[in-house]
Design a protein around this motif. Structure first.
Motif, mmCIF file in Angstrom:
data_model
loop_
_atom_site.group_PDB
_atom_site.id
_atom_site.type_symbol
_atom_site.label_atom_id
_atom_site.label_comp_id
_atom_site.label_asym_id
_atom_site.label_seq_id
_atom_site.Cartn_x
_atom_site.Cartn_y
_atom_site.Cartn_z
ATOM 1 N N THR A 109 0.832 -1.210 0.000
ATOM 2 C CA THR A 109 0.000 0.000 0.000
ATOM 3 C C THR A 109 0.865 1.258 0.000
ATOM 4 O OG1 THR A 109 -0.136 -0.090 2.420
ATOM 5 C CG2 THR A 109 -1.920 -1.137 1.169
ATOM 6 N N VAL A 110 2.113 1.110 0.423
ATOM 7 C CA VAL A 110 3.054 2.232 0.402
ATOM 8 C C VAL A 110 3.896 2.214 -0.872
ATOM 9 C CG1 VAL A 110 5.051 3.293 1.552
ATOM 10 C CG2 VAL A 110 3.154 2.368 2.914
ATOM 11 N N LEU A 164 -0.271 -6.276 -4.492
ATOM 12 C CA LEU A 164 -1.242 -5.625 -3.604
ATOM 13 C C LEU A 164 -2.621 -6.245 -3.767
ATOM 14 C CD1 LEU A 164 -2.084 -3.349 -1.646
ATOM 15 C CD2 LEU A 164 -2.369 -1.862 -3.652
ATOM 16 N N THR A 165 -3.066 -6.434 -5.001
ATOM 17 C CA THR A 165 -4.395 -7.021 -5.215
ATOM 18 C C THR A 165 -4.414 -8.505 -4.859
ATOM 19 O OG1 THR A 165 -3.898 -7.488 -7.549
ATOM 20 C CG2 THR A 165 -4.930 -5.375 -7.029
ATOM 21 N N ALA A 166 -3.310 -9.209 -5.172
ATOM 22 C CA ALA A 166 -3.265 -10.652 -4.917
ATOM 23 C C ALA A 166 -3.315 -10.962 -3.426
ATOM 24 C CB ALA A 166 -2.010 -11.259 -5.536
ATOM 25 N N THR A 167 -2.669 -10.115 -2.627
ATOM 26 C CA THR A 167 -2.644 -10.350 -1.181
ATOM 27 C C THR A 167 -3.731 -9.560 -0.458
ATOM 28 O OG1 THR A 167 -1.016 -8.559 -0.883
ATOM 29 C CG2 THR A 167 -0.167 -10.800 -1.211
ATOM 30 N N GLY A 168 -4.473 -8.764 -1.206
ATOM 31 C CA GLY A 168 -5.481 -7.918 -0.578
ATOM 32 C C GLY A 168 -6.905 -8.415 -0.718
ATOM 33 N N GLY A 169 -7.059 -9.691 -1.094
ATOM 34 C CA GLY A 169 -8.396 -10.261 -1.152
ATOM 35 C C GLY A 169 -8.809 -10.813 -2.508
#
Length: 259
Positions: A109-110, A164-169
Motif C-alpha cells: 500500500t506504500v 497488492l491485489t493478490a494479497t489484498g483479497g
C-alpha cells in the motif's frame, strides 16, 4: 490502439539521429510484453529461491546493465536485443519491488503509490525535456534513457500493484480477471472518448505487468496459495520458450520494424 495512432502523436519534425529504437505497436508487441512480465515474475522468485535474495539481486542487476548496454550500443531496433533488455527489466523490476516489501518491510500500500510517483516524475522530466512521450520518437540517447527509465518504473509499479491485489483479497486468479478487464479500459477510452493515444498506450503498458505477473503466479504457485501448482521452474521455462519463439518470428518477418 494501432501503430498509426501512436505515430500520429510524434513531433512534426522528429529527430533522426538514429532509427527508432523500439518496435512497432502490433498484436505481437502486447503478447510478448505480457509474456515477459510473467516470465520475469517467476524467474525472479526462482533465482531468489536458488541463489538467495542478495546474490539474485546482484546477478539481476548485472544482467540488466549488460543488456541495456547492448541496447544502447545499437543504432536501430533489433528484436532479440530489445526484448532481452525488456526481460531483464522485468526480472530486476520484480526484485526491486520485492526488496522493498520483503527486505525493508514496506507494505504494498506504500510501495505502489511510491512507484507511481516515481513513474510520474520520469514522465514529467521526459516531457519537460523533449515535449513528447511518444514511443515513435526514441531517436536520441537522451530519449532512449527516459524511455528505459519509464519502462523500469512501470515494471516496479506493476509488480507492487499486482502483489497488492493478490494479497489484498482478490487472489491471483481474481487479479488476472481484474487486470484483464482493466487493460481494456484505455483501449476503449481511446476508441470512443478520444483519450490521447500516448496516454492510452502507457496506461495499458503499466497494466500488462500485473496482468502477466498474476497469471504466471497463479500457474506456478501451490494450491494452498490459490494457484495451479505447476512450479516456478516449469512456468519460467514455458514462458521463456514462448518468448523466444515470438521474438524469432519477428526477427525473421520484421513485422514490427519501423517502415
Amino acid at each position: 490502439m494501432t501503430t498509426q495512432h501512436v505515430l500520429d502523436d510524434r513531433p512534426l519534425v522528429p529527430l533522426r539521429a538514429m532509427a527508432n529504437k523500439v518496435p512497432e505497436v502490433t498484436v505481437y508487441f502486447w503478447i510478448i510484453k505480457v509474456l515477459t512480465t510473467g516470465m520475469g515474475e517467476t524467474a525472479s522468485d526462482l533465482l531468489a529461491r536458488l541463489l538467495g535474495p542478495v546474490p539474485a539481486v546482484a546477478l539481476g542487476g548485472l544482467a540488466l546493465v549488460a543488456s541495456l548496454a547492448v541496447q544502447f550500443a545499437v543504432r536501430r531496433y533489433v528484436p532479440w536485443i530489445y526484448w532481452t533488455a525488456i526481460v531483464m527489466v522485468s526480472v530486476f523490476g520484480t526484485m526491486a519491488a520485492d526488496v522493498l516489501h520483503v527486505g525493508l518491510g514496506i507494505s504494498y500500500t506504500v510501495s505502489t503509490p511510491l512507484f507511481l510517483t516515481a513513474l510520474a516524475a520520469v514522465f514529467a522530466l521526459w516531457y519537460a525535456s523533449e515535449r513528447t512521450l511518444s514511443i515513435h520518437s526514441i531517436r536520441t540517447r537522451r530519449r532512449e534513457a527516459f524511455y528505459w527509465a519509464a519502462v523500469l518504473a512501470t515494471f516496479a509499479l506493476g509488480t507492487a500493484a499486482g502483489d497488492l491485489t493478490a494479497t489484498g483479497g482478490f487472489g491471483y486468479l481474481g487479479s488476472v480477471v481484474l487486470f484483464a478487464a482493466a487493460i481494456c479500459v484505455p483501449a476503449v477510452a481511446h476508441r470512443f472518448t478520444g483519450l490521447n493515444a500516448v496516454t492510452a498506450f502507457w496506461t495499458a503498458y503499466v497494466i500488462t505487468r500485473p496482468l502477466g505477473a498474476s497469471l504466471a503466479d497463479w500457474m506456478a504457485l501451490g494450491h494452498a496459495r490459490g494457484g495451479l501448482g505447476l512450479g516456478l521452474g516449469p512456468v519460467t521455462l514455458a514462458w521463456t520458450v514462448a518468448i523466444v519463439c515470438f521474438v524469432a518470428y519477428l526477427a525473421v518477418s520484421r513485422q514490427d520494424a519501423e517502415r
